[in-house]
Enzyme design. Sequence first.
Site, PDB file in Angstrom:
ATOM      1  CB  THR A   1      -1.015  -0.141   1.240  1.00 51.41           C
ATOM      2  OG1 THR A   1      -0.230   0.299   2.568  1.00 51.41           O
ATOM      3  CG2 THR A   1      -1.495  -1.386   1.555  1.00 51.41           C
TER       4      THR A   1
ATOM      5  CE  LYS B   1       9.923   6.956  -7.495  1.00 52.79           C
ATOM      6  NZ  LYS B   1       9.985   6.369  -8.586  1.00 52.79           N
TER       7      LYS B   1
ATOM      8  CG  ASP C   1       7.365   8.337  -6.367  1.00 52.91           C
ATOM      9  OD1 ASP C   1       6.838   8.935  -5.138  1.00 52.91           O
ATOM     10  OD2 ASP C   1       8.044   8.665  -7.211  1.00 52.91           O
TER      11      ASP C   1
END
Length: 820
Positions: free
Chosen positions: A555, A683, A679
């Site tokens: 998830t 990362k 995002d």
Amino acid sequence: MQVLKFGGTSVGTPHNIRLVKEIIQEKSLQDSTVVVVSAFGGVTNRLIQSSKLAASGDESYQVILTQIVEQHIETAQQLIDLKNQSPIMGQLRLLLNELEDILRGVFLVREISNKTLDKISCYGEILSARIITYFLQESEVSVALADPKQFIHTDKQHGKANVYFEETNKAILDYFVAPFKIFVCPGFLASASNGETTTLGRGGSDYTAAIIAAALDAPCIEIWTDVSGMMTANPQWVPNAYVIEEMDYEEAMELTHFGAKVLYPPSIQPVLRKGIPVFIKNTFKKTDPGTKIHGLGKKNGQIIKGLSCIENIALLNLSGSSMVGIPHFSYRLFETLASVQISVILITQASSEHSICVAIDQEEMQKAKEAIESAFSEEIRQQKLNPLRIDTDLAIVALVGSNMKEQIGVSGRMLSILGNNGINIIAIAQGSSEKNISAVIQKNQIKKAMNSLHESFFLSDIKRVNLFVVGTGNVGKALLKQIDLQTEYLKEKHHLDLKIVGIANSRKMHFEEEGIDLTTPFSYLEEKAQKMETHLFLEQMINMNLRNSIFIDNTAEESIALTYDVVLRKSISVVTPNKIACTGKYADYKKLKTVALRYKSHFHFETNVGAGLPIINTLNDLIKSGDEILGIEAVLSGSLNFIFNNYDGEESLFSEVVKQAQIEGYTEPDPRIDLSGVDVKRKVLILLRESGFEMEMDDIEAVPFIPEECMKAVTVDNFFSLLEKHEAVFQKKMKEAEEAGKKLKYVATYKNGKAETGLRLIEKSHPLYNLEGKDNIVLFTTKRYPEQPLVVKGAGAGADVTASGIFGDIMRIANTFREN
């Protein structure tokens, strides 16, 4: 003369007794036979229970007594022809009336002594033997009922009497000269010199048979029960346990002492002295070879012969400065326990003699506490000794095998297996004979400990890995499909058996300890599942307490990520593409890494950065080998790379390309998450943290390229409308790139301590220029790669590649399990 013994389950029903009769008749064709029988299954327990109820003044003892009466009467009626029932019914009524009178007396005086308890508890064997004798006499003319009170002589220690062997052996030889083909003998009971009834201890029917066999120099003794021999472990705990073909007497004694209930521990001694082999046989599978116990157990190269455990253990720890150098201290402790008839199961003592631990049956804990505190009251009062410490709800697991003394490192391997599965060892003991290594653990860890040890020592060719999967969206479905396709290959080529034992989506959850059928995994969530609640999922997973467990979070939920600390502390490894745990506060990220190390669990998140690309593993290998990261340059968003590779500013609108990326699953359902650069920030933050830099999200600058009005849209549909409205912005950026002979790429960089993300114009000579489709690329500039960066490149988005990355992490952890 041969000796057979049949246990409670073997004579538990009329059907079973008929099977017993067949065996006796077959065996008696070979030689004269002594048949020792136990009480019908469960009867002795009920006799003791009714005795205690009567002694407490509880009239419900009569209910249990009635059940016992009915069981024996009904069994006799079913076994014996109606026209022959009168004599046996009269005998049974007489015995049952005696039993009723004794229990009535106990009820009236509200007291029961060990002597009276002996008298009551042996009625099960007396009644069983009487019925079976009469049943055999219907078809066998030469059958006699033996009375062990006439030939097994003991002292007066009621509850577990000591046998006078010299007197007993002579009496047995004299008794069994009578010309009968079959003797049926009730087990468990004996008599003292004054004729009082005594018993040989719970399970004493085995002992009765062994005493008779040794006195008669029988060629062997056969113990008939409900299993096909001594097993490598108790199948109640270890479903994969199997029968041991042969073992020596000492191995059998060790296993029975440590909880193997197939054989009563003292039973070995009489036959050991005479070298009489013992066969453990299955009444219900009489052709099975069973287990042979004799002087020279089979040497088949197996280091460990069996694995056993004792539940409900209490550990008594006596410590203090007065113990050091004082003679007879240990003697006083054991003399105190012996004086109240408490058996010590395990002993450990430090070489400094500052403390001594003994393990006993938890039921005797209070009696032991009172006796020890009384015996050492003066030392405790003067604070020379610390107050007695008692730990409860413990168990002992034991490895048994004569070959252990010939093998280096068995103890270390045992401790490593338990430690790697998060099982805390409270105490450990190993005898100088090296036939037994015992460890005290928490009782609730028995199942995991037994299965972990059994798998490693007995089934080392196949290692089971238990997977708990949360999240069954695109990535979750792809992962389950990949596991299903690889299951047989992994078993055959890598000796790994992956089992999905828990599965959940946002609404439902389901657990199957023996593994969910992966051909229809989602039917479980529709047909059998319960409502999904994160804390209940964790509770069930932890309570299942399975070895080699991995929790897989597919998830993007913060509530799931917040559970990792709890999961790792239970020595359950975590694999996840969920970036939240690794991109929160640095202290929280570091804590998870530390917890994983401390509790011998693993925390793997390769897919946090490049889906299936080995970016984090490559980086970790560099750092572990002593290299140092100087710079990072990367395209880390497969979705953004797809968008800019497919948008040309002419044939299609920017909004249309973004929509296509959304439909093909390259972006989040809300593409703004990808387009915002958040995002990518996450990362690169993970890469920097894995490189050893203590950085937070705010330390990374993100240069926006989407108009602010679009990012603030109320809905996703509204966002796409606004994106179309601002098409000129994107056309302008694309035109600037084309005029400069460059390409637009969304790039994350780290150099000279500064990290940032944003759109960059990439020239043709740069490695990022020809990055196609949804690929990702990372360039690591290091001390070893200062001029020509180390490049990792490949597909960086999509359910299948992400699932393959998760699968890779699972395999990395599974391989560490296999090595243990």
